[in-house]
Motif scaffolding. Structure first.
Motif, PDB file in Angstrom:
ATOM      1  N   PRO A   1       0.954  -1.316  -0.070  1.00  0.00           N
ATOM      2  CA  PRO A   1      -0.126  -0.204  -0.045  1.00  0.00           C
ATOM      3  C   PRO A   1       0.724   1.166   0.022  1.00  0.00           C
ATOM      4  O   PRO A   1       0.534   2.231  -0.731  1.00  0.00           O
ATOM      5  N   GLU A   2       1.875   1.354   0.784  1.00  0.00           N
ATOM      6  CA  GLU A   2       2.915   2.514   0.769  1.00  0.00           C
ATOM      7  C   GLU A   2       3.452   2.751  -0.324  1.00  0.00           C
ATOM      8  O   GLU A   2       3.486   3.790  -1.052  1.00  0.00           O
ATOM      9  N   LEU A   3       3.907   1.512  -1.157  1.00  0.00           N
ATOM     10  CA  LEU A   3       4.465   1.665  -2.290  1.00  0.00           C
ATOM     11  C   LEU A   3       3.505   2.358  -3.468  1.00  0.00           C
ATOM     12  O   LEU A   3       4.052   2.856  -4.260  1.00  0.00           O
ATOM     13  N   LEU A   4       2.276   1.695  -3.351  1.00  0.00           N
ATOM     14  CA  LEU A   4       1.378   1.953  -4.325  1.00  0.00           C
ATOM     15  C   LEU A   4       1.187   3.540  -4.297  1.00  0.00           C
ATOM     16  O   LEU A   4       1.128   4.344  -5.108  1.00  0.00           O
ATOM     17  N   ALA A   5       1.003   4.065  -2.941  1.00  0.00           N
ATOM     18  CA  ALA A   5       0.764   5.446  -2.596  1.00  0.00           C
ATOM     19  C   ALA A   5       2.105   6.032  -3.036  1.00  0.00           C
ATOM     20  O   ALA A   5       1.828   7.475  -3.580  1.00  0.00           O
ATOM     21  N   ALA A   6       3.112   5.815  -2.892  1.00  0.00           N
ATOM     22  CA  ALA A   6       4.280   6.538  -3.449  1.00  0.00           C
ATOM     23  C   ALA A   6       4.423   6.569  -4.657  1.00  0.00           C
ATOM     24  O   ALA A   6       4.861   7.691  -5.579  1.00  0.00           O
TER      25      ALA A   6
ATOM     26  N   VAL B   1      14.575  -1.763 -12.068  1.00  0.00           N
ATOM     27  CA  VAL B   1      15.832  -2.587 -11.369  1.00  0.00           C
ATOM     28  C   VAL B   1      16.083  -1.996  -9.882  1.00  0.00           C
ATOM     29  O   VAL B   1      16.189  -2.981  -9.169  1.00  0.00           O
ATOM     30  N   LEU B   2      15.924  -1.004  -9.517  1.00  0.00           N
ATOM     31  CA  LEU B   2      15.800  -0.478  -8.029  1.00  0.00           C
ATOM     32  C   LEU B   2      14.850  -1.104  -7.582  1.00  0.00           C
ATOM     33  O   LEU B   2      15.201  -1.495  -6.191  1.00  0.00           O
ATOM     34  N   LEU B   3      13.555  -1.174  -7.863  1.00  0.00           N
ATOM     35  CA  LEU B   3      12.550  -1.618  -6.868  1.00  0.00           C
ATOM     36  C   LEU B   3      12.782  -3.345  -6.919  1.00  0.00           C
ATOM     37  O   LEU B   3      12.618  -3.729  -5.628  1.00  0.00           O
TER      38      LEU B   3
ATOM     39  N   LEU C   1      16.290  -6.475   0.500  1.00  0.00           N
ATOM     40  CA  LEU C   1      16.031  -5.727   1.434  1.00  0.00           C
ATOM     41  C   LEU C   1      14.636  -6.470   1.959  1.00  0.00           C
ATOM     42  O   LEU C   1      14.211  -6.304   3.192  1.00  0.00           O
ATOM     43  N   GLY C   2      13.738  -6.857   0.929  1.00  0.00           N
ATOM     44  CA  GLY C   2      12.288  -6.853   1.247  1.00  0.00           C
ATOM     45  C   GLY C   2      11.597  -5.728   1.356  1.00  0.00           C
ATOM     46  O   GLY C   2      10.407  -5.776   1.778  1.00  0.00           O
ATOM     47  N   ARG C   3      11.753  -4.697   1.289  1.00  0.00           N
ATOM     48  CA  ARG C   3      11.201  -3.301   1.206  1.00  0.00           C
ATOM     49  C   ARG C   3      11.955  -2.373   0.242  1.00  0.00           C
ATOM     50  O   ARG C   3      12.975  -2.582  -0.272  1.00  0.00           O
ATOM     51  N   VAL C   4      11.249  -1.388   0.125  1.00  0.00           N
ATOM     52  CA  VAL C   4      11.900  -0.152  -0.956  1.00  0.00           C
ATOM     53  C   VAL C   4      12.098   0.929  -0.018  1.00  0.00           C
ATOM     54  O   VAL C   4      11.610   1.511   0.634  1.00  0.00           O
TER      55      VAL C   4
ATOM     56  N   TYR D   1      -4.184   9.599   3.900  1.00  0.00           N
ATOM     57  CA  TYR D   1      -3.286  10.572   4.872  1.00  0.00           C
ATOM     58  C   TYR D   1      -1.688  10.151   4.124  1.00  0.00           C
ATOM     59  O   TYR D   1      -0.864  11.009   3.691  1.00  0.00           O
ATOM     60  N   ARG D   2      -1.452   8.896   4.133  1.00  0.00           N
ATOM     61  CA  ARG D   2      -0.158   8.605   3.622  1.00  0.00           C
ATOM     62  C   ARG D   2       0.169   9.031   2.233  1.00  0.00           C
ATOM     63  O   ARG D   2       1.160   9.478   1.940  1.00  0.00           O
TER      64      ARG D   2
END
Length: 235
Positions: free
Chosen positions: A8-13, A65-67, A74-77, A142-143
């Motif tokens: 969800p945070e990745l989608l928002a970003a 590539v970064l994603l 890392l399991g996260r972005v 909000y995010r």
């Protein structure tokens, strides 16, 4: 291991970044048109359709590539970087070429700063709708708005670096005497390489040199606080 809680945070970003980049590029095109250059309109780039501004390398390959690299390792972005296809502008068709180029360049960051302020104003709505809490209870709306403020400030401020072809380089060229401006603009062919070297390669060669971290802590954080205050929030 991949943590789906980041989706969800990745989608928002991603959504916040797409809107920031699309309207940044559209602002350049509309400013050029208003100053006498219809090149962007003739090329079909005077558009709010994000797909019109996609650059295969800067919008797809590098961020992809970064994603994938960060999710697999890392399991996260934690960090993303990319760019859109620049809106074409023919300086010779502007009514006042150097000054017009300066105004066209300034339109992109100006749009980002306006969008950051608008997102901060809309944060008041999330409070009214109960979309704000603490920790995991902070709502997606909000995010998204908070990330929109951040994405627009980072994009706007980054583009103000006085290195062509970034907007700041073209603004500086518009303030210089014609002969100096023409010489300075010759750096455009090397501009992205200079930025990549200073921002990404030098920190690996010089321990303690962290321009991205310093900018986020001192420049972007201060700008974020200012935007919140201008939108009627506390610090």
């Amino acid at each position: 291991m991949f943590d789906p809680g980041w989706l969800p945070e990745l989608l928002a970003a991603v959504l916040a970044s797409v809107i920031a980049i699309t309207l940044h590029e559209a602002a350049h095109g509309y400013a050029a048109l208003g100053l006498g250059d219809p090149t962007a309109r003739e090329a079909g780039r005077l558009s709010l359709n994000p797909l019109r501004h996609v650059d295969r390398v800067g919008t797809i390959l590098v961020p992809g590539v970064l994603l994938l690299g960060q999710l697999l390792t890392l399991g996260r972005v934690e960090f993303m970087f990319g760019w859109a296809k620049p809106v074409p502008v023919d300086v010779t068709r502007l009514r006042h070429p150097l000054q017009g180029m300066m105004l066209v360049a300034a339109a992109g960051p100006a749009m980002n700063f306006f969008l950051a302020w608008l997102a901060a104003v809309l944060l008041h709505v999330t409070w009214l709708l109960g979309d704000f809490g603490s920790g995991d209870s902070v709502g997606w709306g909000y995010r998204f708005l908070a990330l929109s403020i951040l994405a627009n400030l980072v994009l706007g401020l980054f583009n103000l670096l006085p290195i062509p072809p970034l907007d700041g380089g073209r603004i500086l060229a518009g303030l210089l005497p014609v002969r100096l401006a023409l010489g300075f603009l010759q750096l455009e062919r090397y501009g992205i390489l200079i930025v990549l070297f200073v921002v990404f390669l030098l920190p690996r060669l010089m321990p303690g040199y962290d321009p991205v971290g310093w900018t986020l802590r001192h420049v972007v954080a201060g700008a974020f606080d200012l935007v919140l205050r201008l939108a009627g929030h506390g610090a």
